[in-house]
Design a protein around this motif. Structure first.
Motif, short mmCIF file in Angstrom:
data_model
loop_
_atom_site.label_atom_id
_atom_site.label_comp_id
_atom_site.label_asym_id
_atom_site.label_seq_id
_atom_site.Cartn_x
_atom_site.Cartn_y
_atom_site.Cartn_z
N ARG A 1 0.82 -1.19 0.00
CA ARG A 1 0.00 0.00 0.00
C ARG A 1 0.86 1.25 0.00
O ARG A 1 1.87 1.35 0.69
CB ARG A 1 -0.93 -0.01 1.22
CG ARG A 1 -1.92 1.15 1.26
CD ARG A 1 -2.88 0.99 2.41
NE ARG A 1 -3.68 -0.21 2.25
CZ ARG A 1 -4.79 -0.28 1.50
NH1 ARG A 1 -5.22 0.79 0.86
NH2 ARG A 1 -5.47 -1.41 1.41
N THR A 2 0.46 2.26 -0.79
CA THR A 2 1.14 3.53 -0.87
C THR A 2 0.15 4.64 -0.55
O THR A 2 -0.93 4.69 -1.13
CB THR A 2 1.73 3.77 -2.27
OG1 THR A 2 2.70 2.77 -2.55
CG2 THR A 2 2.37 5.14 -2.37
N ARG A 3 0.50 5.51 0.38
CA ARG A 3 -0.38 6.61 0.76
C ARG A 3 0.09 7.91 0.10
O ARG A 3 1.25 8.29 0.21
CB ARG A 3 -0.41 6.78 2.28
CG ARG A 3 -1.09 5.64 3.02
CD ARG A 3 -1.42 6.04 4.46
NE ARG A 3 -0.25 6.52 5.18
CZ ARG A 3 0.60 5.72 5.82
NH1 ARG A 3 0.41 4.41 5.80
NH2 ARG A 3 1.64 6.22 6.47
N LEU A 4 -0.87 8.60 -0.56
CA LEU A 4 -0.60 9.90 -1.14
C LEU A 4 -1.58 10.91 -0.56
O LEU A 4 -2.78 10.85 -0.85
CB LEU A 4 -0.77 9.86 -2.67
CG LEU A 4 0.28 9.13 -3.50
CD1 LEU A 4 -0.07 9.20 -4.97
CD2 LEU A 4 1.66 9.73 -3.26
N PRO A 5 -1.13 11.84 0.24
CA PRO A 5 -2.03 12.88 0.75
C PRO A 5 -2.49 13.79 -0.38
O PRO A 5 -1.78 14.00 -1.37
CB PRO A 5 -1.17 13.63 1.76
CG PRO A 5 -0.04 12.72 2.07
CD PRO A 5 0.20 11.92 0.85
N LEU A 6 -3.68 14.37 -0.25
CA LEU A 6 -4.13 15.40 -1.19
C LEU A 6 -3.10 16.53 -1.19
O LEU A 6 -2.60 16.93 -0.14
CB LEU A 6 -5.49 15.93 -0.78
CG LEU A 6 -6.67 14.95 -0.92
CD1 LEU A 6 -7.92 15.54 -0.31
CD2 LEU A 6 -6.89 14.59 -2.37
#
Length: 802
Positions: A405-410
């Motif tokens: 999983r990769t998290r990208l904030p707005l």
């Protein structure tokens, strides 16, 4: 006092004043004139001119200059261009003798009326005198000198000669000196191709090249163009109708010409360094050298693209490192607005790379903003980065190298590639990231030694270190063909059998401590009885070590030097594993010996260098020096030298064809033409290589980190380096005919049983037609010798078999 007497005294006074004024003027003339430069020097006008570098088809690939100037004879200039400059700058040019007193008076009146200097009264001749013979100081004494020199110039030079000096010397903005450089700068044309409208726009620039630049102030440039056209009409050079039509003509101002071709920077920088080292900065940047190189521009650009794409694919296999940065919500709009102003209103080109801001996501795609355009990244284009989850702006970003999983904030700024422009104006994009590893690729013609392409890294702008010629890296198994070629000359044949089994080497250190070395194969397996051909094709380490031990380390080191390996090599058996560093160019040159049939030709990237007068300074062709190499001249390169026999070269090539067809280089089969090559992988997968060739071209591809570390699990030469070689070769050989490697008449083909290395019948179940040097084929048959097996240490007893 009578009127007659008054007139007499007045006449005497005026005469005295005139005599005093004449004396003063004469004295001033002689005082000023004594130190003036000689006008005669203008007959040998030799201003700084551009050094130009050309590819093999004559395309300009780089320019070096302090003043961008290309000299053009006045007879080659279009008449309308000459008329435009004369009308705008000096309408009486063909009638005065260097000084136009009426223009001076007219300019003085205009300046008084304007309350400042708005118009000059200098003629074209005076402008040439100021530019070439005087300093730019704004003093009356300089104007006086200018007038004297202008008069002298008119006595010694023709009007055409003065125009030649003026139109080649004048500054026209953006580093362009002279009309030819300006025509290329603004219109991307040769000066002879200029229209009346374009000529008039150029003629409007001398007054203030920066203020009226067509790039920066097109409206101002158009006003100056209108002035020039009207002056041409007033002087009768054109009709008023022609002036109106020229002003109405729509002009295309091309982006400033960048004379450094995209993708060629590593190659041209190597040329620049050579020129600076051998000729000095002054001649390089001011001497107008003409440098012809061996670069094939199509191949060079294909090589650059292949290296870049391959490094990006490798980097993606290593996982996503996360966004470039995360913008606070308050900064997102400002970033997008700034990007929109930079990119303008023209959609970005397909294939181009940009930064984009993440604005949202759903199950199917990510939504981003790229300047003025909305963009989407389909989930299929992000699969390599794992399962991407877009989170709130205050979330913590996380890249995942394991594909999870990769998290990208707005507000995350990510790198994207433009895939296409949709019908609604939005952009279809792919997620990208700049690679950390580096690569190199060099290709040369084995028949001539000419370097056709040279790429020294991912991006020249970020790193000028040329890894193709400056980086010495361990070649791993890519060095093995040199050892096998040496073995062929020591009695081995492609059918020779060697035992692939565990071995232990014991040695004592300087302190007397005994150590053990247990070499192993990449797959940690041993195949037992293995043919010479199979051992090279499958890159068996232990077999290669045994061969090296048998034929002798000193012999192999000398053999490698003979093939072109100049870098120092280790004097121990680890040489068999490629433990001695080499440059990609060295390895390519060595393989070129096999491709050329045994002839070594030193690599060359410069073909010919001429000075500004056309005299050849350097050349690889002796025919360029029919009377012998004179002072200041040099014959480049070395004469071709046969270093191994055509038989050995072919046998090694034939073995390397097996490496492509059945061995570690099988991906190269996609080239769909005869090819030979060898992978190379070092310990801990720090360096990956593939070096291979077709009859007309040999190339080496290398991948690794500048600060050495592993390339990653399974990142062997076949996976990390071969794809770049293949992508390059597929483009490079498109225009080359399919050729088979030439077979020397001396080669003998015999049916062999690969299990025993002995002759067999042509209807046998186990059969391979093997190539042999004259007299080296076995004379006994396998069916009579089935009891023979590979004997201990490393190979069968040749005396028993042959």
């Amino acid at each position: 006092m009578s009127l007659a007497r008054v007139l007499k005294y007045l006449s005497l006074f005026l005469l005295l004043v005139l005599l005093i004024a004449s004396a003063l003027m004469g004295g001033a003339y002689f005082y000023v004139a004594r130190d003036l430069p000689r006008v005669d020097t203008l007959a040998d006008y030799r201003p700084p001119v551009i050094t130009r570098v050309y590819s093999d088809d004559g395309t300009v690939i780089a320019e070096y200059s302090r003043e961008r100037r290309i000299l053009v004879p006045v007879e080659n200039l279009p008449q309308q261009l000459i008329d435009a400059f004369v009308a705008a700058e000096d309408s009486q040019f063909f009638r005065h003798q260097g000084i136009d007193f009426l223009s001076i008076v007219r300019a003085a009146i205009r300046n008084v009326q304007a309350g400042g200097i708005v118009q000059g009264g200098s003629t074209i001749t005076q402008q040439v005198a100021k530019s070439l013979l005087l300093t730019p100081e704004r003093k009356f004494s300089r104007k006086f000198k200018e007038a004297i020199l202008a008069y002298r110039m008119e006595q010694r030079l023709s009007k055409e000669g003065i125009l030649y000096l003026y139109l080649n010397q004048i500054y026209l903005g953006h580093a362009a000196y002279g009309v030819q450089a300006a025509a290329e700068n603004y219109f991307n044309k040769d000066v002879q191709e200029l229209t009346l409208a374009e000529s008039a726009m150029l003629a409007g620039l001398p007054q203030a090249p920066s203020r009226f630049s067509p790039y920066r102030n097109f409206a101002g440039a158009k006003e100056r163009q209108r002035y020039v056209l009207n002056r041409m009409a007033d002087e009768g050079f054109i009709t008023p109708e022609e002036a109106r039509a020229a002003f109405a003509e729509e002009l295309t101002i091309h982006p400033r010409v960048n004379r450094h071709i995209a993708g060629a920077a590593y190659f041209t920088e190597q040329v620049r360094r050579y020129l600076e080292q051998n000729y000095g900065e002054e001649l390089l940047y001011m001497g107008g050298l003409e440098v012809h190189t061996s670069m094939n521009l199509a191949m060079q650009q294909a090589a650059q693209e292949a290296v870049r794409d391959n490094l990006r694919e490798h980097d993606k296999r290593r996982g996503y490192r996360g966004p470039l940065r995360v913008l606070p919500p308050a900064e997102v709009d400002a970033f997008v607005q700034s990007q929109a102003e930079t990119l303008g209103t023209t959609p970005p080109a397909v294939g181009s790379l940009h930064e984009a801001v993440v604005r949202g996501a759903d199950e199917r795609r990510l939504r981003v903003r790229l300047g003025a355009w909305n963009g989407t990244i389909e989930r299929g284009e992000t699969r390599w980065a794992g399962n991407i989850e877009v989170v709130a702006a205050d979330g913590r970003p996380a890249g995942n190298a394991e594909g999870g999983r990769t998290r990208l904030p707005l507000g995350s700024v990510v790198e994207v590639r433009v895939l296409k422009i949709n019908a609604d104006g939005s952009l279809a994009l792919a997620l990208e990231q700049e690679p950390l590893a580096q690569g190199a690729l060099v290709a040369l013609d084995p028949g001539t030694g000419l370097v056709r392409a040279m790429v020294g890294g991912y991006d020249f702008a970020s790193s000028q270190f040329n890894r193709a010629i400056q980086a010495r890296r361990l070649p791993g198994s890519a060095l093995k063909p040199l050892i096998y070629a040496a073995a062929l000359d020591r009695g081995y044949t492609p059918a020779t059998l060697i035992l692939d089994n565990p071995v232990i080497y014991r040695q004592r250190s300087a302190t007397g401590e005994e150590t053990e070395w247990r070499p192993k194969n990449y797959d940690d397996k041993f195949l037992g009885q293995t043919s010479f051909r199979e051992a090279l094709a499958l890159s068996r380490n232990v077999v290669t070590i045994k061969i090296l031990e048998d034929i002798g380390l000193g012999y192999v080191l000398n053999y490698a030097r003979k093939l072109g390996i100049e870098s120092p090599q280790p004097r121990d058996l680890t040489l068999a594993l490629g433990s001695g560093a080499v440059t990609p160019l060295e390895l390519t040159s060595a393989y070129g010996v096999f491709a050329s049939g045994g002839v070594r030709i030193s690599p060359s990237y410069i073909v010919r260098i001429k000075d500004r007068d056309g005299r050849i300074l350097e050349s690889i062709d002796p025919a360029d020096f029919p009377e012998g190499v004179g002072p200041g001249q040099r014959l480049l390169g070395q004469s071709p030298e046969r270093v191994i026999s055509p038989t050995t070269a072919y046998l090694l090539t034939n073995l390397l064809e097996s490496a492509v067809q059945d061995g570690t280089g099988q991906r190269a089969k996609a080239l769909n033409r005869p090819a030979a090559g060898k992978t190379g992988t070092t310990n801990e997968l720090r360096d990956a290589w593939f070096t291979g060739y077709v009859p007309q071209l040999v190339a080496a591809s290398w991948v690794g980190y500048d600060q050495e570390r592993t390339l990653g699990r399974h990142e062997t030469g076949a996976r990390a380096a071969l794809p770049a070689w293949l992508a390059f070769m597929q483009e490079a050989v498109k225009e080359l005919p399919v050729e088979h490697f030439a077979v020397p008449d001396t080669i003998e083909f015999r049916p062999i049983d690969p299990r025993t290395g002995l002759l067999t019948t042509e209807d046998a179940e186990h059969l391979r037609f093997e190539a042999f040097a004259p007299g080296s084929a076995p004379t006994r048959y396998s069916m009579d010798e089935e009891h023979l097996r590979a004997q201990d240490f490393f190979r069968l007893d040749l005396e028993d078999l042959y």
